[in-house]
Scaffold this motif. Structure first.
Motif, short mmCIF file in Angstrom:
data_model
loop_
_atom_site.label_atom_id
_atom_site.label_comp_id
_atom_site.label_asym_id
_atom_site.label_seq_id
_atom_site.Cartn_x
_atom_site.Cartn_y
_atom_site.Cartn_z
N HIS A 443 0.82 -1.20 0.00
CA HIS A 443 0.00 0.00 0.00
C HIS A 443 0.85 1.25 0.00
O HIS A 443 2.06 1.20 0.23
CB HIS A 443 -0.92 0.02 1.22
N SER A 444 0.21 2.35 -0.27
CA SER A 444 0.88 3.65 -0.18
C SER A 444 -0.17 4.70 0.16
O SER A 444 -1.36 4.46 0.00
CB SER A 444 1.56 3.99 -1.51
N TRP A 445 0.27 5.82 0.67
CA TRP A 445 -0.64 6.91 0.99
C TRP A 445 -0.34 8.08 0.05
O TRP A 445 0.82 8.35 -0.24
CB TRP A 445 -0.41 7.41 2.41
N THR A 446 -1.39 8.73 -0.38
CA THR A 446 -1.16 9.99 -1.10
C THR A 446 -2.07 11.04 -0.48
O THR A 446 -3.16 10.72 -0.01
CB THR A 446 -1.49 9.89 -2.60
N PHE A 447 -1.58 12.25 -0.46
CA PHE A 447 -2.34 13.33 0.15
C PHE A 447 -2.42 14.50 -0.79
O PHE A 447 -1.48 14.79 -1.52
CB PHE A 447 -1.66 13.77 1.45
#
Lengths: 460, 264
Positions: A443-447
């Motif tokens: 997974h990864s997070w983007t903001f």
């Protein structure tokens, strides 16, 4: 610059007073052995030839396993005990966050206890009066400060103890694993307070099991092992060295666990195998020695009733199971995201044409995280002769931190077991992220632009 | 040892607060609170009066009212025995402090002694009031000696308390032995009988070597008996011996100090 804390070649030998702890005065008098009895019978070295010094204004972390001498070192610095040999020098006022609220009297109010506790820690009446409101506010006990301390919850008790100790305005602050007090909010407040003290140029000696805290907070670290200094210096390096050693011991422990589990089944299994050499002699649903989950797909259905064991006819036998790390070396401890392989050595005592190899993973709760076999994956068996090797490789072990157990099996396409090893192999997955669940999806997070986090480079 | 003794002076603030805490905590939660310090000796006086005037009347000349005479000796005795009992267990009870905080351990037994001294002081007004009621007002010149007696007893008790506290850490059974020894000591001291009673005289030597005899006699002479205080020679001797005892007790305590944090 003269160091704030200076330990030179310090050895602390604890005396074990053998049976004398409860020896009677009478017997000591009768045998004229008072002086002899007051000398130790057995000794136990808690620290051996430890040398370290902390310059003023630095934060120094001490790590190590339980019983490695961390707390002893702290007590020596605090002056609570004296070294057996070597010298301990500390400059400035010490405040020890060792036992929070030690010396609180349960019957009297929090207010009176604050005063007495602060006097014990070396403040004068006037200094206490000046800081009293800060202390109460820090402890978040404004509404309860006049209630007797015996009515406090343990969290309130600890908070008050912490608040007093931290407001003593020490030059040297000794902290022994006390950040576990209170809720999240209070822990943050404590960390902020530490940061503030650091900014003010106070010397802090921190004994903790929280390696992250050492890496984040300390300028220097010391790793104690069985009373000896194993490494010191840059916190990251010391923590890494410590973690490597911890893994090594864990590997050994897990290896021993696995060896025991395999050995325990061997005696039972060989008896079963002896009576079950002919395939026809063993019905598919076997009572007693073969639990009902002996069915090949049972591993997915009976996850709540998992028991260790080994069963099967042994026409095809799994003789050895090895877990391999990325470098093809046998291992028991893996890091989340590392490659892992399970290598089975099998022996077919007679040429076989009907066989399925299976593997499944269980977590400590007995939940099956993943299970598969060659039949499910539509591999059609053709022949198996003599000795062979089977390897089940995982590119990336995306599991959360924890201890896992492994089922390996070889059976026929319709589920008749040749050799079934249930939960005999244990391995551990380590992770720097304390995430939870059964597995960790990639997974990864983007903001978007409006969201920002502090300490960007720290986050991976 | 001497430097340690000097630091003791620095801790007087701490000792003060701990004694105050001890006193507050003792009566916290009771309805009458500090009044118990008055009521206890009052009840004691009532009981003794009843026993020694009705049940087993004591008619020794010059010691009437007998209950009041006894009270003059029993109150200081209570100070001694309670202080020693509490002090002997003080290091074990305060183990948390000794193990976890940099804390001068001798403060604990000293606090036991001082807290019980305050109780003694609180009970005194009762005795004084009854002395006046029974028209036996103590002599003003005699009363000047009173602080001296208290001081001697304080030094004496502290010395014993330090030694007992230190030894009890290593020999837990001292606490049980002590209870019995104190009982024996009480009855072999002229407290519930006057020292000049004719049955006592043959054992004069035995009574003279008992240090508390001289304290008891001093209190009785000052508070109860009229006339000049003429036991002062013995008191002075006891004072000197008490200083010796205190130093010996402190020395023993100091020698065993380092073992406390490990053994407690």
């Amino acid at each position: 610059m003269t160091p704030a804390i200076d330990l030179r070649d310090v050895t602390k030998i604890y005396r074990r007073y053998g049976g004398r702890q409860f020896a009677t005065l009478k017997s000591a008098l009768l045998q004229r052995s008072i002086l002899r009895d007051l000398s130790p019978t057995e000794t136990f070295p808690a620290l051996q030839n430890v040398t370290f010094s902390v310059p003023p204004g630095r934060t120094f972390g001490v790590i190590g396993r339980n019983g490695s001498g961390k707390s002893t070192a702290l007590k020596l610095v605090a002056g609570i005990t004296k070294p057996t040999s070597g010298t301990v020098a500390v400059r400035g006022r010490i405040s020890a966050l060792i036992e929070l609220g030690a010396g609180f009297h349960p019957e009297i109010s929090g207010r009176e206890n604050v005063f007495i506790n602060a006097v014990m820690l070396g403040l004068s009446k006037r200094e206490i009066t000046r800081r009293f409101d800060d202390i109460v506010e820090f402890a978040e006990l404004q509404n309860f400060i006049d209630a007797p301390v015996k009515t406090y919850s343990s969290g309130m008790y600890m908070r008050l103890g912490f608040a007093v100790a931290i407001h003593v305005d020490p030059d040297v602050l000794l902290v022994d694993e006390v950040l576990a007090v209170g809720d999240e909010g209070f822990t943050h407040k404590c960390l902020d307070k530490f940061a503030e003290l650091r900014r003010l140029g106070k010397t802090i000696l921190l004994v903790t099991h929280s390696l992250g805290l050492v890496e984040r907070f300390c300028d220097e670290a010391l790793w104690l092992d069985e009373g000896r200094a194993r490494a010191s210096g840059d916190p990251r390096r010391v923590v890494d060295a410590y973690l490597t050693a911890v893994e090594k011991t864990e590997q050994q422990q897990l290896a021993a666990t696995t060896a025991r589990a395999v050995a325990a089944t061997r005696s039972v299994a060989s008896a079963v195998a002896g009576g079950a050499s002919a395939r026809e002699a063993v019905p598919l649903v076997v009572p007693a020695a073969e639990p009902p989950e002996a069915k090949p797909d049972g591993e997915l259905q009976d996850m709540f009733r998992v028991v260790e064991g080994r069963w099967g006819s042994r026409e095809i036998e799994i003789t050895e199971v090895t877990l391999l790390d990325g470098g093809q070396q046998p291992a028991f401890v893996f890091h989340s995201g590392d490659p892992m392989a399970v290598r089975l050595k099998v022996t077919a005592h007679a040429p076989a044409t009907d066989f399925v190899f299976g593997v499944s993973l269980f977590n400590a709760d007995g939940v099956c995280c993943y299970g598969t076999n060659t039949f499910i994956e539509q591999m059609d068996p053709q022949s198996l002769n003599g000795d062979a090797e089977v390897t089940f490789a995982v590119d990336s072990l995306d599991l959360v931190e924890g201890t896992y157990k492994l089922d390996v099996a070889v059976h026929t396409c319709d589920g008749y077991p040749y050799d079934y090893h249930r939960l005999l192999y244990t391995f551990r997955v380590k992770s720097r992220t304390p995430d939870v669940g059964i597995y960790r999806p990639r997974h990864s997070w983007t903001f978007s632009a409006g969201v920002r986090f502090k300490g960007g480079p720290e986050r991976k | 040892m001497l430097s340690n003794l000097a630091t003791l002076v620095r801790y007087r603030g701490l000792i003060q607060s701990l004694v105050a805490r001890e006193l507050k905590a003792r009566y916290r939660g009771s309805v009458l609170g500090f009044f118990w310090s008055f009521i206890n000796p009052l009840l004691l006086l009532a009981i003794y009066s009843f026993i020694f005037t009705r049940i087993m009347p004591n008619r020794v000349e010059g010691v009437q009212p007998y209950a009041l005479f006894m009270l003059c000796g029993i109150l200081p005795w209570t100070w001694l025995s309670a202080a020693l009992t509490e002090a002997s267990g003080s290091l074990i009870a305060g183990g948390n402090l000794i193990k976890k905080v940099l804390f001068p351990a001798e403060v604990l037994p000293i606090v036991s002694v001082l807290a019980n001294m305050v109780h003694f002081f609180l009970a005194l007004p009762i005795v004084i009031v009854f002395l006046f009621l029974y028209q036996r007002p103590p002599d003003a010149w005699d009363l000047a000696w009173f602080p001296v007696v208290v001081l001697v007893q304080l030094v004496f008790t502290t010395g014993l308390a330090l030694a007992l506290a230190a030894l009890t850490v290593h020999f837990r059974d001292i606490r049980d032995i002590l209870a019995n020894l104190l009982m024996l000591w009480f009855f072999s001291t002229p407290i519930i009988y006057p020292w000049f009673q004719k049955e006592v005289l043959p054992y004069k030597l035995f009574f003279d070597v008992n240090p508390f005899t001289h304290l008891a006699i001093s209190y009785q002479e000052i508070l109860f008996f009229p006339g000049p205080f003429d036991h002062w020679r013995w008191l002075a001797a006891l004072g000197v011996a008490s200083v010796g005892l205190f130093l010996a007790g402190y020395w023993l305590f100091d020698r065993l100090r380092d073992s406390f944090a490990e053994v407690v």
